[in-house]
Design a protein around this motif. Structure first.
Motif, PDB file in Angstrom:
ATOM      1  N   ARG A   1       1.683  88.587 -86.303  1.00  0.00           N
ATOM      2  CA  ARG A   1       0.117  89.861 -86.779  1.00  0.00           C
ATOM      3  C   ARG A   1       0.965  91.436 -85.267  1.00  0.00           C
ATOM      4  O   ARG A   1       1.392  90.655 -84.561  1.00  0.00           O
ATOM      5  CB  ARG A   1      -1.199  89.084 -85.807  1.00  0.00           C
ATOM      6  N   PRO A   2       0.274  92.213 -85.986  1.00  0.00           N
ATOM      7  CA  PRO A   2       0.779  93.359 -85.429  1.00  0.00           C
ATOM      8  C   PRO A   2       0.311  93.435 -83.600  1.00  0.00           C
ATOM      9  O   PRO A   2      -1.400  92.866 -84.132  1.00  0.00           O
ATOM     10  CB  PRO A   2       0.119  94.045 -85.953  1.00  0.00           C
ATOM     11  N   GLU A   3       0.437  93.844 -82.895  1.00  0.00           N
ATOM     12  CA  GLU A   3       0.666  93.737 -81.151  1.00  0.00           C
ATOM     13  C   GLU A   3      -0.829  94.916 -80.781  1.00  0.00           C
ATOM     14  O   GLU A   3       0.402  96.034 -81.809  1.00  0.00           O
ATOM     15  CB  GLU A   3       1.781  93.383 -80.694  1.00  0.00           C
ATOM     16  N   GLN A   4      -2.030  94.701 -80.652  1.00  0.00           N
ATOM     17  CA  GLN A   4      -2.427  96.049 -80.581  1.00  0.00           C
ATOM     18  C   GLN A   4      -2.518  96.999 -79.643  1.00  0.00           C
ATOM     19  O   GLN A   4      -1.445  96.553 -78.476  1.00  0.00           O
ATOM     20  CB  GLN A   4      -3.558  95.329 -80.679  1.00  0.00           C
TER      21      GLN A   4
ATOM     22  N   SER B   1       0.502  64.918 -71.628  1.00  0.00           N
ATOM     23  CA  SER B   1       1.752  65.736 -70.521  1.00  0.00           C
ATOM     24  C   SER B   1       2.246  66.477 -71.048  1.00  0.00           C
ATOM     25  O   SER B   1       3.478  67.638 -70.741  1.00  0.00           O
ATOM     26  CB  SER B   1       1.686  64.648 -69.525  1.00  0.00           C
ATOM     27  N   LEU B   2       3.131  65.363 -72.667  1.00  0.00           N
ATOM     28  CA  LEU B   2       4.292  65.811 -73.496  1.00  0.00           C
ATOM     29  C   LEU B   2       3.828  67.376 -74.364  1.00  0.00           C
ATOM     30  O   LEU B   2       4.612  68.465 -74.042  1.00  0.00           O
ATOM     31  CB  LEU B   2       4.927  65.334 -74.535  1.00  0.00           C
ATOM     32  N   GLU B   3       2.771  66.978 -74.591  1.00  0.00           N
ATOM     33  CA  GLU B   3       2.492  68.321 -75.414  1.00  0.00           C
ATOM     34  C   GLU B   3       1.947  69.358 -74.252  1.00  0.00           C
ATOM     35  O   GLU B   3       2.288  70.613 -74.886  1.00  0.00           O
ATOM     36  CB  GLU B   3       0.316  67.398 -75.513  1.00  0.00           C
ATOM     37  N   HIS B   4       1.497  69.441 -73.302  1.00  0.00           N
ATOM     38  CA  HIS B   4       1.235  70.988 -72.420  1.00  0.00           C
ATOM     39  C   HIS B   4       2.862  71.224 -72.189  1.00  0.00           C
ATOM     40  O   HIS B   4       3.203  72.683 -71.917  1.00  0.00           O
ATOM     41  CB  HIS B   4       1.018  70.148 -71.558  1.00  0.00           C
ATOM     42  N   ASP B   5       3.938  70.707 -71.537  1.00  0.00           N
ATOM     43  CA  ASP B   5       5.518  70.813 -71.717  1.00  0.00           C
ATOM     44  C   ASP B   5       5.678  71.570 -72.507  1.00  0.00           C
ATOM     45  O   ASP B   5       6.507  72.302 -72.731  1.00  0.00           O
ATOM     46  CB  ASP B   5       6.432  69.541 -71.345  1.00  0.00           C
ATOM     47  N   LEU B   6       5.603  71.018 -74.239  1.00  0.00           N
ATOM     48  CA  LEU B   6       6.071  71.347 -75.199  1.00  0.00           C
ATOM     49  C   LEU B   6       5.696  72.943 -75.391  1.00  0.00           C
ATOM     50  O   LEU B   6       6.445  73.548 -75.717  1.00  0.00           O
ATOM     51  CB  LEU B   6       6.202  70.417 -76.675  1.00  0.00           C
ATOM     52  N   THR B   7       4.333  73.462 -75.291  1.00  0.00           N
ATOM     53  CA  THR B   7       3.419  74.832 -75.330  1.00  0.00           C
ATOM     54  C   THR B   7       4.481  75.284 -73.782  1.00  0.00           C
ATOM     55  O   THR B   7       4.827  77.005 -75.157  1.00  0.00           O
ATOM     56  CB  THR B   7       2.078  74.603 -74.679  1.00  0.00           C
ATOM     57  N   GLU B   8       4.486  75.134 -73.455  1.00  0.00           N
ATOM     58  CA  GLU B   8       5.401  75.734 -72.437  1.00  0.00           C
ATOM     59  C   GLU B   8       7.236  76.419 -72.492  1.00  0.00           C
ATOM     60  O   GLU B   8       7.479  76.986 -72.718  1.00  0.00           O
ATOM     61  CB  GLU B   8       5.708  75.229 -71.043  1.00  0.00           C
ATOM     62  N   LEU B   9       7.736  74.888 -73.158  1.00  0.00           N
ATOM     63  CA  LEU B   9       8.990  75.277 -73.547  1.00  0.00           C
ATOM     64  C   LEU B   9       9.023  76.419 -74.671  1.00  0.00           C
ATOM     65  O   LEU B   9       9.555  77.580 -74.735  1.00  0.00           O
ATOM     66  CB  LEU B   9       9.706  74.130 -74.231  1.00  0.00           C
ATOM     67  N   GLU B  10       8.172  76.476 -76.134  1.00  0.00           N
ATOM     68  CA  GLU B  10       8.026  76.860 -77.503  1.00  0.00           C
ATOM     69  C   GLU B  10       8.119  78.127 -76.771  1.00  0.00           C
ATOM     70  O   GLU B  10       7.752  79.419 -76.839  1.00  0.00           O
ATOM     71  CB  GLU B  10       6.496  76.488 -77.693  1.00  0.00           C
ATOM     72  N   LEU B  11       6.253  78.484 -75.534  1.00  0.00           N
ATOM     73  CA  LEU B  11       6.536  79.995 -75.122  1.00  0.00           C
ATOM     74  C   LEU B  11       7.695  80.559 -74.291  1.00  0.00           C
ATOM     75  O   LEU B  11       8.249  81.927 -74.755  1.00  0.00           O
ATOM     76  CB  LEU B  11       5.726  79.855 -73.686  1.00  0.00           C
ATOM     77  N   SER B  12       8.808  79.939 -74.083  1.00  0.00           N
ATOM     78  CA  SER B  12      10.045  79.896 -73.222  1.00  0.00           C
ATOM     79  C   SER B  12      10.867  80.895 -74.159  1.00  0.00           C
ATOM     80  O   SER B  12      11.790  81.693 -74.898  1.00  0.00           O
ATOM     81  CB  SER B  12      10.657  78.994 -72.187  1.00  0.00           C
ATOM     82  N   SER B  13      10.920  80.066 -75.594  1.00  0.00           N
ATOM     83  CA  SER B  13      11.584  79.957 -76.619  1.00  0.00           C
ATOM     84  C   SER B  13      11.662  81.707 -77.829  1.00  0.00           C
ATOM     85  O   SER B  13      11.933  82.090 -78.611  1.00  0.00           O
ATOM     86  CB  SER B  13      11.772  78.810 -77.908  1.00  0.00           C
ATOM     87  N   TRP B  14      10.213  81.737 -77.107  1.00  0.00           N
ATOM     88  CA  TRP B  14       9.605  83.195 -78.510  1.00  0.00           C
ATOM     89  C   TRP B  14      10.064  84.509 -77.144  1.00  0.00           C
ATOM     90  O   TRP B  14       9.924  85.822 -77.768  1.00  0.00           O
ATOM     91  CB  TRP B  14       8.123  82.925 -78.162  1.00  0.00           C
TER      92      TRP B  14
ATOM     93  N   HIS C   1       0.384  85.128 -77.897  1.00  0.00           N
ATOM     94  CA  HIS C   1       2.051  84.720 -78.129  1.00  0.00           C
ATOM     95  C   HIS C   1       2.244  84.280 -79.540  1.00  0.00           C
ATOM     96  O   HIS C   1       3.115  84.399 -80.173  1.00  0.00           O
ATOM     97  CB  HIS C   1       2.490  84.169 -77.589  1.00  0.00           C
ATOM     98  N   ARG C   2       0.741  83.041 -79.625  1.00  0.00           N
ATOM     99  CA  ARG C   2       1.044  82.181 -81.470  1.00  0.00           C
ATOM    100  C   ARG C   2       0.833  83.531 -81.952  1.00  0.00           C
ATOM    101  O   ARG C   2       1.675  83.675 -83.097  1.00  0.00           O
ATOM    102  CB  ARG C   2      -0.093  81.569 -81.553  1.00  0.00           C
ATOM    103  N   TRP C   3       0.013  84.548 -82.694  1.00  0.00           N
ATOM    104  CA  TRP C   3      -0.642  84.979 -83.248  1.00  0.00           C
ATOM    105  C   TRP C   3       0.541  86.193 -82.929  1.00  0.00           C
ATOM    106  O   TRP C   3       0.815  86.395 -84.766  1.00  0.00           O
ATOM    107  CB  TRP C   3      -2.263  85.595 -82.250  1.00  0.00           C
ATOM    108  N   VAL C   4       1.199  86.944 -82.067  1.00  0.00           N
ATOM    109  CA  VAL C   4       2.508  87.676 -82.029  1.00  0.00           C
ATOM    110  C   VAL C   4       2.946  86.931 -83.067  1.00  0.00           C
ATOM    111  O   VAL C   4       3.904  87.590 -84.303  1.00  0.00           O
ATOM    112  CB  VAL C   4       2.785  88.307 -81.068  1.00  0.00           C
ATOM    113  N   VAL C   5       4.025  85.630 -82.899  1.00  0.00           N
ATOM    114  CA  VAL C   5       4.729  85.264 -83.355  1.00  0.00           C
ATOM    115  C   VAL C   5       4.417  84.330 -84.779  1.00  0.00           C
ATOM    116  O   VAL C   5       5.715  84.708 -86.217  1.00  0.00           O
ATOM    117  CB  VAL C   5       5.314  83.832 -82.801  1.00  0.00           C
ATOM    118  N   ALA C   6       3.000  84.471 -85.478  1.00  0.00           N
ATOM    119  CA  ALA C   6       3.307  84.300 -86.464  1.00  0.00           C
ATOM    120  C   ALA C   6       2.720  85.848 -87.740  1.00  0.00           C
ATOM    121  O   ALA C   6       2.599  85.797 -88.394  1.00  0.00           O
ATOM    122  CB  ALA C   6       1.286  84.029 -86.558  1.00  0.00           C
TER     123      ALA C   6
END
Length: 371
Positions: free
Chosen positions: A368-371, A103-116, A361-366
Motif C-alpha cells: 500500500r502506498p505510504e500516506q 512469547s515466541l509470537e511476540h519475538d517473531l513480530t519484532e524480528l519481522e519488523l527489523s527485517s522490514w 508497517h505490515r500495510w506498507v510491506v504489503a
C-alpha cells in the motif's frame, strides 16, 4: 495465545523460517565473524569514527542472530513442553507451552519488523516534533496529550528520551514538543506516526460542554550519523538566545540558555531549551537542523513524494492518519490500516501503540502506498 497445539507450533516454525530468510541469517553469521576479526586487528581504533561504525554494524548483526537463535530455542522448548504435557495430561506443562508460544509470537513480530527496515537510518534514533493544528487552545492541550502518549510508548519499549523543547502554552497544554528518541529501530518504528492526528471529545474549556474536534501534527526525522554530510554555511544562520521557560519536571533553566537557530535561506527555525547550558542547547538544535535540511535536500532531488516525511498536508480536517474519539463513543482508529481499539485509555494514557505501528508497517510491506 490461550491454548496451543502442534499445528500452531508448526505455523510458528514456518513463520520463523520466513524471518530467517528475510534476515539472511547465514550471511549475518558470516558478517559477525568478519567484523569480529576486523575489530581485533591492530590499529582498528586509529580511525575512531570508522571503528564506531563497524562496532555498530557488528552489534546490530549479533542482535539479529541472537534473536533468531533465541527464537529457535523457544520453539524447541514449547514443543518439548507440549509433547510432555499431552503425554502426562499435565495442565501446568500445557500452560507453559502456551506461554512460551505466546512469547515466541511476540519475538517473531519484532524480528519481522527489523527485517522490514532496510534503510540504515531506520535502525537508529529519531527526532519527533508534535505541533498543534486546527482547534485553538484545544489543539495545544491535544499536543500535550500526544507528547505524553509518546513518552509512555518509548518507556514501554525501553527507549530513552531527551526532551529538546516543550514550552508550556499560555492557557492550556504546550506550544509544541520536540524530543529525541534513542533506541534500536526507533526511527523505523516511529515514522509510522508521522501525519495528522485527530481528537474528538467534550471540550474541557467550553462552559457549555460541547463536542470539539482538534488536530495535531507529528513529524518524525532520523538522527543523522556523523558520516552524512549536510553543508551548512555559518553565515546562513541566525542564532538567538533567550530565557528558557522549561517544562514540568525537566529542570527549568534560570539563565538565558535557550537557543533558537534560524536557517535564513530556507526559513527553517529550530529551538532547544531543555539542556542546562547554552552550548548543549545549541548542539542539540544543530542536530535537529541537520536532519531537517537533509530532508529538504532529499525533497529537491526526488520527483516523488518525500520518502522521509511523507506528503505535507494542513493539520486539519480531511488529512488525519488516525482518529481518537472520546465522545460520543470511545474508539482509536488508524484510517490507513483500519486497525482500531475501543480501549482509548490504553493508547493515550499507557502508550500502547504497538498494534497500530506494527499494522502500519505490515500495510506498507504489503504494497500500500505510504500516506
Amino acid at each position: 495465545m490461550a491454548d496451543v497445539d502442534s499445528s500452531a507450533l508448526d505455523a510458528l516454525s514456518a513463520r520463523l523460517d520466513e524471518v530467517e530468510g528475510y534476515l539472511h541469517v547465514d550471511e549475518l553469521r558470516g558478517t559477525v565473524a568478519q567484523l569480529e576479526q576486523e575489530s581485533t586487528a591492530p590499529g582498528f581504533w586509529d580511525d575512531a569514527n570508522e571503528a564506531r561504525e563497524t562496532m555498530a554494524r557488528l552489534s546490530a548483526a549479533k542482535s539479529d542472530v541472537a534473536g533468531i537463535d533465541a527464537a529457535r530455542a523457544k520453539l524447541e522448548d514449547a514443543r518439548a513442553a507440549l509433547e510432555l504435557g499431552e503425554e502426562t495430561s499435565d495442565d501446568d506443562l500445557l500452560a507453559e507451552a502456551a506461554s512460551i508460544a505466546s512469547s515466541l509470537e511476540h519475538d517473531l513480530t519484532e524480528l519481522e519488523l527489523s527485517s522490514w527496515f532496510t534503510d540504515d537510518l531506520d535502525h537508529g534514533d529519531a527526532i519527533v516534533t508534535v505541533t498543534p493544528g486546527q482547534g485553538g487552545l484545544e489543539a495545544q492541550d491535544w499536543c500535550d496529550m500526544l507528547f505524553h502518549m509518546y513518552l509512555r510508548y518509548c518507556d514501554r519499549r525501553g527507549w530513552t528520551v531527551d526532551v529538546n523543547d516543550a514550552p508550556q502554552a499560555e492557557v492550556i497544554g504546550i506550544d509544541h514538543a520536540t524530543f529525541t528518541v534513542h533506541g534500536h529501530n526507533a526511527y523505523g518504528m516511529l515514522r509510522a506516526e508521522q501525519g495528522v492526528h485527530r481528537l474528538v471529545r467534550i471540550s474541557p474549556t467550553d462552559e457549555k460542554k460541547r463536542r470539539q474536534t482538534t488536530f495535531a501534527g507529528v513529524e518524525v526525522l532520523p538522527v543523522l550519523p556523523d558520516d552524512i554530510e549536510v553543508d551548512i554555511d555559518p553565515k546562513d544562520l541566525r542564532i538567538d538566545v533567550y530565557h528558557a521557560t522549561g517544562h514540568g519536571g525537566q529542570g527549568v533553566n534560570t539563565t538565558d540558555s535557550a537557543v533558537r537557530i534560524t536557517h535564513i535561506p530556507t526559513g527553517t527555525v529550530v529551538t532547544c531549551q531543555n539542556e542546562r547550558s547554552q552550548l548543549q542547547n545549541k548542539a542539540f538544535a544543530m542536530k535537529i537542523l541537520r536532519s531537517r535540511l537533509y530532508e529538504m535536500e532529499l525533497e529537491k532531488r526526488a520527483a516523488e513524494l518525500d520518502e522521509l516525511r511523507g506528503p505535507k498536508h494542513e493539520i486539519g480536517f480531511g488529512n488525519q492518519i488516525r482518529s481518537y474519539v472520546l465522545y460520543p463513543y470511545q474508539l482509536v482508529k488508524d484510517l490507513r490500516t483500519g486497525m482500531e481499539t475501543g480501549n482509548v485509555d490504553s493508547v493515550l494514557q499507557d502508550g500502547d501503540l504497538d498494534k497500530f505501528i506494527i499494522a502500519y508497517h505490515r500495510w506498507v510491506v504489503a504494497g500500500r502506498p505510504e500516506q
